[in-house]
Motif scaffolding. Structure first.
Motif, mmCIF file in Angstrom:
data_model
loop_
_atom_site.group_PDB
_atom_site.id
_atom_site.type_symbol
_atom_site.label_atom_id
_atom_site.label_comp_id
_atom_site.label_asym_id
_atom_site.label_seq_id
_atom_site.Cartn_x
_atom_site.Cartn_y
_atom_site.Cartn_z
ATOM 1 N N ARG A 9 102.250 -97.548 -12.938
ATOM 2 C CA ARG A 9 103.643 -97.535 -12.513
ATOM 3 C C ARG A 9 104.527 -97.701 -13.742
ATOM 4 N N PRO A 10 105.816 -97.358 -13.656
ATOM 5 C CA PRO A 10 106.704 -97.518 -14.812
ATOM 6 C C PRO A 10 106.757 -98.938 -15.359
ATOM 7 N N ASP A 11 106.556 -99.934 -14.495
ATOM 8 C CA ASP A 11 106.618 -101.329 -14.962
ATOM 9 C C ASP A 11 105.331 -101.791 -15.638
ATOM 10 N N GLY A 12 104.338 -100.897 -15.744
ATOM 11 C CA GLY A 12 103.100 -101.218 -16.435
ATOM 12 C C GLY A 12 101.973 -101.681 -15.533
ATOM 13 N N SER A 13 102.282 -102.038 -14.284
ATOM 14 C CA SER A 13 101.230 -102.419 -13.349
ATOM 15 C C SER A 13 100.580 -101.153 -12.788
ATOM 16 N N THR A 14 99.572 -101.323 -11.948
ATOM 17 C CA THR A 14 98.840 -100.172 -11.431
ATOM 18 C C THR A 14 99.013 -100.045 -9.924
ATOM 19 N N CYS A 15 98.863 -98.830 -9.461
ATOM 20 C CA CYS A 15 98.864 -98.513 -8.038
ATOM 21 C C CYS A 15 97.643 -97.650 -7.766
ATOM 22 N N LYS A 16 97.052 -97.832 -6.611
ATOM 23 C CA LYS A 16 95.947 -96.976 -6.218
ATOM 24 C C LYS A 16 96.473 -95.777 -5.436
ATOM 25 N N GLY A 17 95.696 -94.718 -5.425
ATOM 26 C CA GLY A 17 96.075 -93.542 -4.664
ATOM 27 C C GLY A 17 94.875 -92.651 -4.436
ATOM 28 N N TYR A 18 95.018 -91.768 -3.468
ATOM 29 C CA TYR A 18 93.963 -90.807 -3.152
ATOM 30 C C TYR A 18 94.307 -89.481 -3.806
ATOM 31 N N LEU A 19 93.455 -89.023 -4.713
ATOM 32 C CA LEU A 19 93.695 -87.801 -5.477
ATOM 33 C C LEU A 19 92.736 -86.706 -5.037
ATOM 34 N N ALA A 20 93.308 -85.579 -4.606
ATOM 35 C CA ALA A 20 92.533 -84.385 -4.279
ATOM 36 C C ALA A 20 92.986 -83.288 -5.233
ATOM 37 N N GLU A 21 92.101 -82.847 -6.103
ATOM 38 C CA GLU A 21 92.478 -81.948 -7.197
ATOM 39 C C GLU A 21 92.201 -80.482 -6.875
ATOM 40 N N ALA A 22 93.135 -79.641 -7.320
ATOM 41 C CA ALA A 22 92.944 -78.193 -7.239
ATOM 42 C C ALA A 22 92.583 -77.618 -8.602
#
Length: 219
Positions: A9-22
């Protein structure tokens, strides 16, 4: 099938997410969850966008919490830091996708529809937005400040994102000189959610076709 990742994140902390790549260099799309959380249905939507040629990333705004109970979903949504979700989680997702994609758009459903509009008003680096049956309060995102193309999909039978709310949103954007594409369906809220009681196959199919055409033009 995608995978869960961590992104900054911009503040330097992290966020999780689900990534599906093309694939590297393909267009990118942030997919924002409904009030239920980052559930299997939203992951399937991300997979569907990836199959259509988009690097799709769905941020986990509830930090792992998922529910099927409306009361609990309302509690989770009510407790969400909407500014943080927009300016940190979604902004971080945009930055991450921009590193592997040629352009980045954003879409979302219900809560995610409202945050799609908020992100288009608040977050740099977004090329276009496709909100589904969600509009944020003006205090969070003034429609008049949105400069990117918007295509919205809304239900005529919706007591949360009501037709009046949609009309006011469309009017505010149009008066500011950026007329959105707004489509209204004779369906109920959450008509796109294929495993939900309100699912409307005809409306969902038409909305998907319009979304694909719009994204193809702007990403």
């Amino acid at each position: 099938m995608g995978t869960m990742i961590d992104f900054k994140r911009p503040d330097g902390s992290t966020c999780k997410g689900y990534l599906a790549e093309a694939g590297k260099g393909k267009p990118g799309l942030i997919v924002i969850q409904e009030w239920w959380g980052l559930n299997d249905q939203i992951k399937r939507v991300a997979d569907r966008f990836a199959a259509a040629g988009y690097n799709a990333l769905a941020p986990d705004l509830y930090q792992g919490r998922v529910t099927q109970k409306p009361d609990e979903a309302n509690h989770l949504m009510s407790g969400l830091d909407f500014v943080g979700a927009s300016d940190q989680d979604i902004a971080g997702a945009v930055t991450y996708l921009a590193s592997i994609s040629r352009k980045v758009g954003v879409t979302g459903f219900c809560l995610g529809g409202a945050l799609t509009i908020a992100a288009c008003a608040r977050v740099p680096g977004i090329a276009c937005g496709v909100p589904y049956y969600g509009v944020p309060p003006v205090a969070l995102a003034d429609p008049a400040t949105i400069k990117v193309p918007i295509q919205g999909h809304f239900a005529n039978t919706d007591d949360w994102c009501t037709p009046q709310v949609v009309d006011e949103f469309e009017k505010a954007m149009t008066q500011a000189g950026n007329k959105p594409e707004v489509f209204r369906y004779d369906a109920a809220h959450a008509f796109f959610k294929e495993d939900g009681a309100a699912y409307n196959e005809a409306a969902a199919k038409k909305a998907w076709e319009r979304t694909m055409a719009f994204l193809g033009s702007h990403l």
